[in-house]
Structure formats: C-alpha cells, structure tokens
Design an enzyme around this catalytic site. Structure first.
Site, PDB file in Angstrom:
ATOM      1  N   ARG A   8      41.844 -40.448  37.758  1.00  0.00           N
ATOM      2  CA  ARG A   8      41.467 -41.227  39.313  1.00  0.00           C
ATOM      3  C   ARG A   8      40.315 -40.589  39.682  1.00  0.00           C
ATOM      4  O   ARG A   8      39.608 -39.808  39.143  1.00  0.00           O
ATOM      5  CB  ARG A   8      42.740 -40.846  40.602  1.00  0.00           C
ATOM      6  CG  ARG A   8      44.574 -41.083  39.727  1.00  0.00           C
ATOM      7  CD  ARG A   8      44.910 -41.361  40.479  1.00  0.00           C
ATOM      8  NE  ARG A   8      44.904 -40.940  42.646  1.00  0.00           N
ATOM      9  CZ  ARG A   8      45.668 -39.693  43.104  1.00  0.00           C
ATOM     10  NH1 ARG A   8      45.815 -38.584  42.712  1.00  0.00           N
ATOM     11  NH2 ARG A   8      45.036 -40.084  44.582  1.00  0.00           N
ATOM     12  N   SER A  10      38.827 -38.975  42.633  1.00  0.00           N
ATOM     13  CA  SER A  10      39.350 -37.945  43.847  1.00  0.00           C
ATOM     14  C   SER A  10      38.790 -36.707  43.119  1.00  0.00           C
ATOM     15  O   SER A  10      38.386 -36.604  41.800  1.00  0.00           O
ATOM     16  CB  SER A  10      39.960 -37.869  44.441  1.00  0.00           C
ATOM     17  OG  SER A  10      41.198 -36.285  43.512  1.00  0.00           O
ATOM     18  N   LYS A  78      52.969 -34.038  39.152  1.00  0.00           N
ATOM     19  CA  LYS A  78      54.325 -34.585  39.329  1.00  0.00           C
ATOM     20  C   LYS A  78      53.463 -35.708  39.965  1.00  0.00           C
ATOM     21  O   LYS A  78      54.977 -36.496  40.902  1.00  0.00           O
ATOM     22  CB  LYS A  78      53.472 -33.254  41.443  1.00  0.00           C
ATOM     23  CG  LYS A  78      52.582 -33.282  42.190  1.00  0.00           C
ATOM     24  CD  LYS A  78      52.281 -32.337  42.736  1.00  0.00           C
ATOM     25  CE  LYS A  78      50.507 -32.601  44.486  1.00  0.00           C
ATOM     26  NZ  LYS A  78      51.207 -33.384  44.293  1.00  0.00           N
ATOM     27  N   ASP A  79      53.264 -36.873  40.329  1.00  0.00           N
ATOM     28  CA  ASP A  79      52.349 -37.726  40.539  1.00  0.00           C
ATOM     29  C   ASP A  79      53.149 -38.789  39.264  1.00  0.00           C
ATOM     30  O   ASP A  79      53.581 -39.409  39.398  1.00  0.00           O
ATOM     31  CB  ASP A  79      51.125 -38.057  40.594  1.00  0.00           C
ATOM     32  CG  ASP A  79      50.755 -37.632  41.657  1.00  0.00           C
ATOM     33  OD1 ASP A  79      51.096 -37.704  42.502  1.00  0.00           O
ATOM     34  OD2 ASP A  79      49.129 -37.281  41.803  1.00  0.00           O
ATOM     35  N   THR A 119      51.094 -32.795  56.738  1.00  0.00           N
ATOM     36  CA  THR A 119      51.461 -32.990  55.247  1.00  0.00           C
ATOM     37  C   THR A 119      51.481 -34.894  54.830  1.00  0.00           C
ATOM     38  O   THR A 119      52.621 -35.278  56.004  1.00  0.00           O
ATOM     39  CB  THR A 119      52.939 -32.176  55.184  1.00  0.00           C
ATOM     40  OG1 THR A 119      52.869 -32.527  53.410  1.00  0.00           O
ATOM     41  CG2 THR A 119      54.276 -32.400  56.406  1.00  0.00           C
ATOM     42  N   ARG A 123      58.710 -33.836  52.261  1.00  0.00           N
ATOM     43  CA  ARG A 123      59.555 -32.567  50.985  1.00  0.00           C
ATOM     44  C   ARG A 123      59.493 -31.471  51.559  1.00  0.00           C
ATOM     45  O   ARG A 123      59.947 -31.128  52.217  1.00  0.00           O
ATOM     46  CB  ARG A 123      59.158 -32.292  49.384  1.00  0.00           C
ATOM     47  CG  ARG A 123      59.231 -31.301  48.878  1.00  0.00           C
ATOM     48  CD  ARG A 123      59.567 -30.920  47.340  1.00  0.00           C
ATOM     49  NE  ARG A 123      57.839 -30.838  47.529  1.00  0.00           N
ATOM     50  CZ  ARG A 123      56.806 -30.185  48.009  1.00  0.00           C
ATOM     51  NH1 ARG A 123      57.595 -28.508  48.374  1.00  0.00           N
ATOM     52  NH2 ARG A 123      55.895 -30.515  47.655  1.00  0.00           N
ATOM     53  N   ARG A 124      57.895 -31.416  52.333  1.00  0.00           N
ATOM     54  CA  ARG A 124      57.548 -30.168  52.985  1.00  0.00           C
ATOM     55  C   ARG A 124      57.779 -30.916  54.439  1.00  0.00           C
ATOM     56  O   ARG A 124      58.236 -29.295  54.870  1.00  0.00           O
ATOM     57  CB  ARG A 124      55.545 -30.648  52.479  1.00  0.00           C
ATOM     58  CG  ARG A 124      55.321 -30.080  50.822  1.00  0.00           C
ATOM     59  CD  ARG A 124      53.467 -29.696  51.047  1.00  0.00           C
ATOM     60  NE  ARG A 124      53.643 -30.192  49.750  1.00  0.00           N
ATOM     61  CZ  ARG A 124      52.223 -30.043  49.232  1.00  0.00           C
ATOM     62  NH1 ARG A 124      51.108 -31.252  49.903  1.00  0.00           N
ATOM     63  NH2 ARG A 124      51.309 -30.620  48.576  1.00  0.00           N
ATOM     64  N   ARG A 141      47.023 -38.096  55.336  1.00  0.00           N
ATOM     65  CA  ARG A 141      46.614 -38.772  53.737  1.00  0.00           C
ATOM     66  C   ARG A 141      45.070 -38.385  53.561  1.00  0.00           C
ATOM     67  O   ARG A 141      44.529 -37.904  54.841  1.00  0.00           O
ATOM     68  CB  ARG A 141      46.566 -40.795  54.210  1.00  0.00           C
ATOM     69  CG  ARG A 141      48.409 -40.693  54.285  1.00  0.00           C
ATOM     70  CD  ARG A 141      49.128 -40.465  52.957  1.00  0.00           C
ATOM     71  NE  ARG A 141      48.418 -41.126  51.962  1.00  0.00           N
ATOM     72  CZ  ARG A 141      47.947 -42.590  51.436  1.00  0.00           C
ATOM     73  NH1 ARG A 141      49.451 -42.923  51.567  1.00  0.00           N
ATOM     74  NH2 ARG A 141      47.766 -42.583  50.379  1.00  0.00           N
ATOM     75  N   GLY A 142      44.808 -38.813  52.676  1.00  0.00           N
ATOM     76  CA  GLY A 142      43.954 -38.874  52.284  1.00  0.00           C
ATOM     77  C   GLY A 142      43.253 -37.709  50.912  1.00  0.00           C
ATOM     78  O   GLY A 142      44.464 -36.664  50.876  1.00  0.00           O
ATOM     79  N   ASN A 143      42.172 -37.475  50.232  1.00  0.00           N
ATOM     80  CA  ASN A 143      41.876 -36.918  49.452  1.00  0.00           C
ATOM     81  C   ASN A 143      41.851 -35.160  50.082  1.00  0.00           C
ATOM     82  O   ASN A 143      41.748 -34.761  51.502  1.00  0.00           O
ATOM     83  CB  ASN A 143      41.164 -36.848  48.516  1.00  0.00           C
ATOM     84  CG  ASN A 143      40.577 -38.024  48.145  1.00  0.00           C
ATOM     85  OD1 ASN A 143      41.826 -38.042  47.237  1.00  0.00           O
ATOM     86  ND2 ASN A 143      39.576 -38.881  47.607  1.00  0.00           N
ATOM     87  N   THR A 146      39.542 -34.382  52.175  1.00  0.00           N
ATOM     88  CA  THR A 146      39.534 -35.144  53.589  1.00  0.00           C
ATOM     89  C   THR A 146      40.229 -34.751  54.646  1.00  0.00           C
ATOM     90  O   THR A 146      40.283 -34.374  55.601  1.00  0.00           O
ATOM     91  CB  THR A 146      40.060 -36.859  53.433  1.00  0.00           C
ATOM     92  OG1 THR A 146      39.428 -37.253  52.291  1.00  0.00           O
ATOM     93  CG2 THR A 146      39.900 -37.316  54.889  1.00  0.00           C
ATOM     94  N   ARG A 147      41.564 -34.129  54.408  1.00  0.00           N
ATOM     95  CA  ARG A 147      42.478 -33.520  54.994  1.00  0.00           C
ATOM     96  C   ARG A 147      41.745 -31.981  55.236  1.00  0.00           C
ATOM     97  O   ARG A 147      41.847 -32.583  56.736  1.00  0.00           O
ATOM     98  CB  ARG A 147      43.854 -32.815  53.985  1.00  0.00           C
ATOM     99  CG  ARG A 147      44.837 -34.109  53.400  1.00  0.00           C
ATOM    100  CD  ARG A 147      45.461 -34.256  52.864  1.00  0.00           C
ATOM    101  NE  ARG A 147      46.051 -34.938  51.779  1.00  0.00           N
ATOM    102  CZ  ARG A 147      46.833 -35.067  51.181  1.00  0.00           C
ATOM    103  NH1 ARG A 147      48.135 -33.766  51.197  1.00  0.00           N
ATOM    104  NH2 ARG A 147      47.176 -36.126  50.026  1.00  0.00           N
ATOM    105  N   CYS A 233      58.852 -39.058  43.078  1.00  0.00           N
ATOM    106  CA  CYS A 233      57.756 -38.220  43.895  1.00  0.00           C
ATOM    107  C   CYS A 233      57.701 -38.179  45.353  1.00  0.00           C
ATOM    108  O   CYS A 233      57.385 -36.931  45.816  1.00  0.00           O
ATOM    109  CB  CYS A 233      55.777 -37.929  43.502  1.00  0.00           C
ATOM    110  SG  CYS A 233      55.122 -39.558  43.683  1.00  0.00           S
TER     111      CYS A 233
END
Length: 299
Positions: A8, A10, A78-79, A119, A123-124, A141-143, A146-147, A233
């Site tokens: 990807r 990112s 995890k993805d 988040t 899960r979180r 959302r976002g990379n 970005t967060r 996930c």
C-alpha cells in the site's frame, strides 16, 4: 531480476515494505516496490466496521501476486484475512514490534468525562466503552499521520492507535500511555508483519530467512482463534499470544460493541501446536457466550 514487493502507499506501509526490502537486500537480493491502492484506501469516509467484507487492505495486492506483477507482498498482519487465496501463503513473519494499543494525547485516566476519543476499530471502541463509559468514542479514518493531524487540530482529546506503527515511524515520543493487554486486548496479529508470496514463486525461498519462529507461532495461535470465531479484522475480537521457551500462552476475547458484555478466555500449550491452542480457545469462547455477541454484531 529484482524482486517486486507489493505494498500500500501509506507512510507506514512503505516503511514496512522498505524495511523488508532492506532485509532482503542484505541477503543479496535486489528489490523494488510496487505501490497498489486497495479498496480500504479508496473508502475513507465510512467507518471500517460498516464497509464490511474481508481483505479490504489486501485483495488488490493479492491479485498482483497471483497475476505475477509482484513476487511478494508486505502487510500489517492484522489486515490479512485468516484464509488466503489458493496459491498464496505466508512465507515469513518477522520478529514482532510492540503488539499493544497506545493512547496519544492524554492518558485515559486523565481525560475528563465527555472527552472525545477517536479510533477506527470496533474492538478498541468497545473496550474503551467498558473502561471509560463516560467518554465519547468517535470513528476516525485516515493514515497514521492524518489521524495525528486531526488530534493536533483539536478534533479529539485523544486517539487510540497501534503502538507498533507509532514506534516504526519514529513517533514513540507522542505516546501518552501504552495500554496493557489486560486493559485493551490487541487485535489479532497486531504489531507483526506478514510477508505473503506465491507458493511456487521466487519470493517464497527468498523470504524464508526473515521468519521469526516465536512470532510466527504466536500469530498462528491468534489467527486460529479468529478463524474459529469466524471473524474478520473489523469485528470486536481481540487476541494476544506470547511464547516463553516451548510454551505458548493465548488470551482472547469477544466484546459487545457497546462494551456491555465481554467473554474472555485463556489457554496454554506447546508452541509447536499454535493452531490447536487457538482453535480450542475459540470454541470455548463461542460456547461461553461469544457466539451470541457475534451474532448480534452481524445482524
């Protein structure tokens, strides 16, 4: 002929692909990176839990492997769905970075009632609601960069992110608090990288040397737990495995999205039989009430 690494685009994904490329270069292989945009990268305005489906961040990359455009792919483990397409396999899992979740901004105990925490993970969010039901939990959302920018702009009082990504990108100093696995059970495979290749391709043999046996065993147990629960996930499932010598310890949970109900379990066994440990714990958690929680989530 250089090995083509699919990734990807990112900042974190490219760091991971370059790290693997560096390890392979040190072993005598020439490498190049091919950036591929995934479905998950294209959908940025909808919470992941609402997008649905498995492989949001892997499908297009796996297609590149299968059609020969790439020799190997580097994923955040995890993805990666627990079931891989025919012809593809997990060639290596390098040694894991910190698997825990991290709070950026202020420690959870220091946040005032009504503070907004961001988040992207169901899960979180569910575990945060159980820890601090007085907080407002909102999707972000976002990379990674970005967060963090949204946090700095004041849109959130704190955000919860994977400690591994922050540490890999040199942002460990921004962490206000690392949450223990007991307080916030991590995602399956969190902190680990997955190197995926064709089973009959040149990437398989090249990547085998990058495998870390204890990490591979731990994540195999976690993924078997997730597989037994039938989850992807983006469901409220957590698992955390550790290997000590020849023994593996696995803790796992299923939690209602609103934090109102949680089913936890633990299992221990030989590290060379991780799938058995994960599958057994998954069956136990389902029978103890996990099935009812998961059925309510997918309705």
């Amino acid at each position: 002929m250089p090995l083509t690494i699919a990734s990807r685009g990112s900042q974190l994904a490219l760091w991971q692909a370059r790290w693997v490329g560096g390890q392979l270069t040190a072993l005598g292989h020439e490498c190049r990176i091919e950036i591929i945009k995934t479905t998950g990268d294209k959908i940025t305005d909808v919470p992941l839990a609402k997008v649905g489906g498995k492989g949001l961040f892997t499908k297009e990359i796996e297609e590149a492997l299968l059609d020969g455009r790439a020799d190997l792919a580097v994923h955040s483990l995890k993805d990666l769905p627990t079931e891989l397409p025919a012809g593809l396999a997990l060639a290596a899992v390098p040694e894991r970075e910190d698997p825990h979740d991290a709070v950026v901004g202020r420690k959870l105990a220091d946040l005032p009632a009504g503070a907004t925490v961001g988040t992207s993970s169901l899960r979180r969010a569910a575990q945060l609601r159980r820890l601090r039901p007085d907080l407002i939990i909102e999707s972000i959302r976002g990379n990674l960069d970005t967060r963090l920018r949204k946090l700095d702009e004041g849109q959130y009082a704190a955000v919860v992110l994977a400690a591994a990504g922050l540490k890999r990108l040199g942002w460990a100093g921004r962490i206000a608090e690392i949450l223990s696995a007991e307080a916030m059970c991590p995602a399956v495979g969190q902190g680990a990288l997955a190197i995926e290749t064709r089973t009959d391709g040149v990437g398989w043999d090249a990547c085998a040397a990058l495998n870390h046996a204890a990490t591979h065993s731990a994540v195999a147990a976690e993924r078997a737990f997730l597989r037994a629960l039938g989850g992807g996930c983006q469901v409220p499932i957590g698992a955390h495995a550790t290997v000590n010598g020849e023994q593996l310890h696995l803790a796992g949970l299923v939690i209602a999205p609103d934090g109102s109900a949680v089913v936890r379990g633990e299992r221990e066994g030989p590290a060379d039989a991780p799938e058995n440990i994960g599958a057994t714990l998954g069956a136990e958690v389902l029978e103890a009430g996990g099935r009812a929680i998961l059925e309510a989530v997918v309705q």
